[in-house]
Design an enzyme around this catalytic site. Structure first.
Site, PDB file in Angstrom:
ATOM      1  N   ASP A 126      10.077 -96.284  11.715  1.00 31.28           N
ATOM      2  CA  ASP A 126      10.358 -97.236  12.794  1.00 31.28           C
ATOM      3  C   ASP A 126       9.283 -97.061  13.856  1.00 31.28           C
ATOM      4  O   ASP A 126       9.139 -95.989  14.440  1.00 31.28           O
ATOM      5  CB  ASP A 126      11.742 -96.908  13.373  1.00 31.28           C
ATOM      6  N   ASP A 228       9.431-102.375  15.742  1.00 33.53           N
ATOM      7  CA  ASP A 228      10.536-102.626  16.660  1.00 33.53           C
ATOM      8  C   ASP A 228      10.164-103.684  17.709  1.00 33.53           C
ATOM      9  O   ASP A 228       9.112-103.571  18.349  1.00 33.53           O
ATOM     10  CB  ASP A 228      10.870-101.305  17.363  1.00 33.53           C
ATOM     11  N   GLU A 282      10.902-106.539  13.446  1.00 35.13           N
ATOM     12  CA  GLU A 282      12.215-106.984  13.909  1.00 35.13           C
ATOM     13  C   GLU A 282      12.060-108.377  14.518  1.00 35.13           C
ATOM     14  O   GLU A 282      11.259-108.569  15.422  1.00 35.13           O
ATOM     15  CB  GLU A 282      12.728-106.004  14.954  1.00 35.13           C
ATOM     16  N   HIS A 348      21.770-100.686  13.385  1.00 36.69           N
ATOM     17  CA  HIS A 348      22.154 -99.838  14.518  1.00 36.69           C
ATOM     18  C   HIS A 348      22.365-100.618  15.821  1.00 36.69           C
ATOM     19  O   HIS A 348      22.773-100.033  16.815  1.00 36.69           O
ATOM     20  CB  HIS A 348      21.057 -98.787  14.727  1.00 36.69           C
ATOM     21  N   ASP A 349      22.037-101.899  15.827  1.00 36.31           N
ATOM     22  CA  ASP A 349      22.236-102.715  17.029  1.00 36.31           C
ATOM     23  C   ASP A 349      23.472-103.606  16.901  1.00 36.31           C
ATOM     24  O   ASP A 349      23.686-104.489  17.734  1.00 36.31           O
ATOM     25  CB  ASP A 349      21.009-103.619  17.273  1.00 36.31           C
TER      26      ASP A 349
HETATM   27  C1  GLC Z   1      15.140-102.941  19.119  1.00 35.84           C
HETATM   28  C2  GLC Z   1      15.942-101.804  18.544  1.00 35.84           C
HETATM   29  C3  GLC Z   1      16.984-101.403  19.540  1.00 35.84           C
HETATM   30  C4  GLC Z   1      16.282-100.944  20.790  1.00 35.84           C
HETATM   31  C5  GLC Z   1      15.351-102.023  21.309  1.00 35.84           C
HETATM   32  C6  GLC Z   1      14.403-101.465  22.317  1.00 35.84           C
HETATM   33  O1  GLC Z   1      15.894-104.083  19.289  1.00 35.84           O
HETATM   34  O2  GLC Z   1      16.479-102.161  17.319  1.00 35.84           O
HETATM   35  O3  GLC Z   1      17.828-100.397  19.075  1.00 35.84           O
HETATM   36  O4  GLC Z   1      17.240-100.636  21.762  1.00 35.84           O
HETATM   37  O5  GLC Z   1      14.535-102.563  20.307  1.00 35.84           O
HETATM   38  O6  GLC Z   1      13.509-100.607  21.682  1.00 35.84           O
END
Ligand code: GLC
Length: 576
Positions: A126, A228, A282, A348-349
């Protein structure tokens, strides 16, 4: 013909919707290992604690390598484990080449990758480079003076020019992405928490630093990169005013800004093209065209699009099933000839898969978990499966804000309270959707703290671990876990499930998601009842149905062209 169980071959008429036979088109899939991958995502804080500090760690994951192998998955994505002050559980990185001590050491990391590779499992890193931590040396330097060489690593606005045009922050307690910093009388930009300043991608030095970091990890053997929040990396650094009423339109005005594709092309040249790695970012842009522009192979940017349209459908008040089918169908259609998608409904979100898209009541949790896993593993696209969903882990029932650990929940609460929002509704929405729901520790067995830790877990273990846990699931041949393994195996054994064309059937059926997957002369029919009641589907256009390849019930009722499904029944037939 009376109802009977499909132990016998039955034949149905072969007619197409239009009544004409369809021309057989020979599909020659453009194969790639990352299209065939089955990704298992592990939240390292919550998987297995090896040293009793209540926090999952790399050694804990190493202890569970045989478990991971037993699932049949072929790739592991680990959320960040770099040095970090942990304001956002590791998504605030203070050193990209060091391991956070509570997770272990670089030796542990090397041992983990080696252990995975020995088991033919690949590893996804990641990469959090839209922003760093405010504790990163770059930021410490940058904030120290206006003429520091690291100043341009971040976005600054001198206060003598007045307040910059408003930018929204997702995690800020005031929703403001500009943080005033008195040391240099300037504001800095942070789309996430104020401890997560955004990096300035216009700066070639920043980009070179990132490629160097990525090469460092690629040289250590990582097989994939997940970028990310990367669709937000490019910014219009004149920071113009956004149209009134749209200042918070995060997707429309903050994502996919000019420069992003240049950065991705450069990253591809500098990193991806030099290694045999998978790349995924993402977010997949604002529309299909933008999604294609990220992943179409001739563009030489990324491999896999990770879009949120489907996962965002679930709301506390429920979700529209027809919309759900429509979204998956449209995305598949748009990517049927070119590009490649990921398939996921949790990470995880998000809150837990079965609690959001299935039914986590004792009566239906098992069937609906199996049904959802059947779905994820029978669609076209690389499945990204989240730890704990293989045993049907559910949301945890927090009712007080003091129980939450997630910065998004805590700052969101402060913001809502300061705006005079309806806090009862806020808490009930949080109870349904909070990210902490999806981050509770893995439930290994029924003992204290589910054998996740011998200490005090950083986030409570769900009480239901007494019945929902790996040990119990392993010993029951009909468990969610064993269904998951069967489904993974089935996908690996049937190329049609990976590359086959997808066709939605009976779109208007309000309860059942029905589709076929076809690859040359192999064809399968997938039937999924998304409701808690019996339902049936009429299928007139299907050929011979054979013994089910997989079924989450022991039987299925077929009556001529009519197939009856039990609550949350999921079944895949091979068709002749
Ligand atoms: C992405 C991650 C999340 C994080 C955010 C800031 O959306 O998946 O968990 O809080 O970025 O890095």
């Amino acid at each position: 013909m009376k109802n009977f169980f499909v132990k016998i071959l039955i034949f149905m008429l072969i007619t197409s919707c239009s009544g004409e036979k369809k021309q057989k088109e020979v599909i020659v899939p453009n194969k790639a290992w990352w299209k065939e991958a089955i990704v298992y995502q592990i939240y390292p804080r919550s998987f297995k604690d090896s040293d009793g500090d209540g926090i999952g760690d790399l050694k804990g994951i190493i202890e569970k390598l045989d478990y991971i192998k037993s699932l049949g998955v072929t790739m592991v994505w680990l959320n960040p484990f770099y040095q970090s002050p942990n304001v956002d559980n590791g998504y605030d990185v203070s050193d990209y080449k060091a391991i956070l001590p509570e997770f272990g050491t670089m030796e542990d990391f090397d041992a983990l990758v080696k252990g995975l590779h020995e088991r033919d499992i690949k590893f996804v890193l990641d990469v959090v480079v839209n922003h760093s931590s405010d504790q990163h040396e770059w930021f410490k330097q940058a904030r120290s003076s206006r003429d520091n060489p690291y100043r341009d690593y971040y976005h600054w606005w001198p206060a003598e020019k007045g307040k910059p045009n408003y930018r929204y922050s997702l995690f800020d307690a005031k929703g403001d992405a500009w943080q005033y910093d008195s040391i240099t009388n300037s504001y800095y930009l942070h789309y996430f928490a104020k401890e997560q300043p955004d990096l300035n991608w216009e700066n070639q030095k920043v980009r070179n630093e990132v490629y160097d970091i990525m090469q460092f990890w690629a040289d250590k053997g990582v097989d994939g990169f997940r970028l990310d929040a990367f669709q937000f990396a490019a910014k219009d650094t004149t920071f113009p005013k956004f149209p009134e009423g749209f200042e918070k339109d995060f997707i429309q005005y903050y994502a996919m800004q000019d420069g992003l594709h240049d950065y991705l092309k450069e990253m591809n040249e500098q990193v991806f093209s030099k290694y045999d790695v998978m790349s995924v970012a993402e977010g997949a842009g604002r529309n299909f065209q933008e999604a294609h522009e990220l992943v179409d192979s001739e563009r030489k940017e990324l491999n896999v699009a990770y879009a949120f349209d489907a996962v965002d459908i679930a709301k506390p008040e429920g979700y529209s099933f027809s919309h759900f089918k429509e979204v998956f169908t449209k995305w598949d259609k748009e990517f049927s000839k070119k590009g490649w998608l990921s398939i996921f409904l949790s990470n995880h979100d998000q809150a837990r898969l079965v609690s959001r898209f299935g039914n986590d009541s004792p009566e239906f949790r098992e069937a609906s978990s199996k049904m959802l896993n059947t779905f994820l593993l029978s669609m076209r696209g690389t499945p990204f499966l989240y730890y704990g969903d293989e045993i049907g882990m559910t949301n945890i029932n927090f009712d007080s804000i003091s129980q939450y650990k997630d910065v998004a929940a805590i700052n969101g609460y402060k913001k809502a309270a300061s705006e005079g929002a309806d806090m009862i509704k806020f808490m009930s929405d949080l109870n349904f959707a909070s990210r902490d729901n999806g981050r509770t520790p893995m439930q290994w067995d029924s003992s204290e703290n589910a054998n996740f830790t011998s200490g005090t877990p950083w986030l409570p273990v769900n009480e239901n671990h007494k019945s929902i846990n790996v040990f119990t699931e392993n010993s029951n041949p009909n468990s969610i876990l064993n269904h998951f393994k069967k489904m993974v195996k089935l996908r690996k054994e049937h190329e049609v499930l990976i590359y086959g064309d997808y066709e939605l059937l009976a779109a208007e059926n309000p309860d059942i998601y029905a589709y076929t997957r076809t690859l040359n002369n192999e064809k399968v029919l997938v039937l999924l009842n998304f409701t808690n009641h019996d339902s049936s589907i009429e299928l007139t256009e299907i050929g011979a149905i054979n013994e089910p390849l997989i079924n989450n019930y022991s039987t299925v009722e077929v009556n001529k062209n009519n197939i009856q499904l039990k609550p949350y029944q999921a079944i895949i037939f091979k068709l002749n």
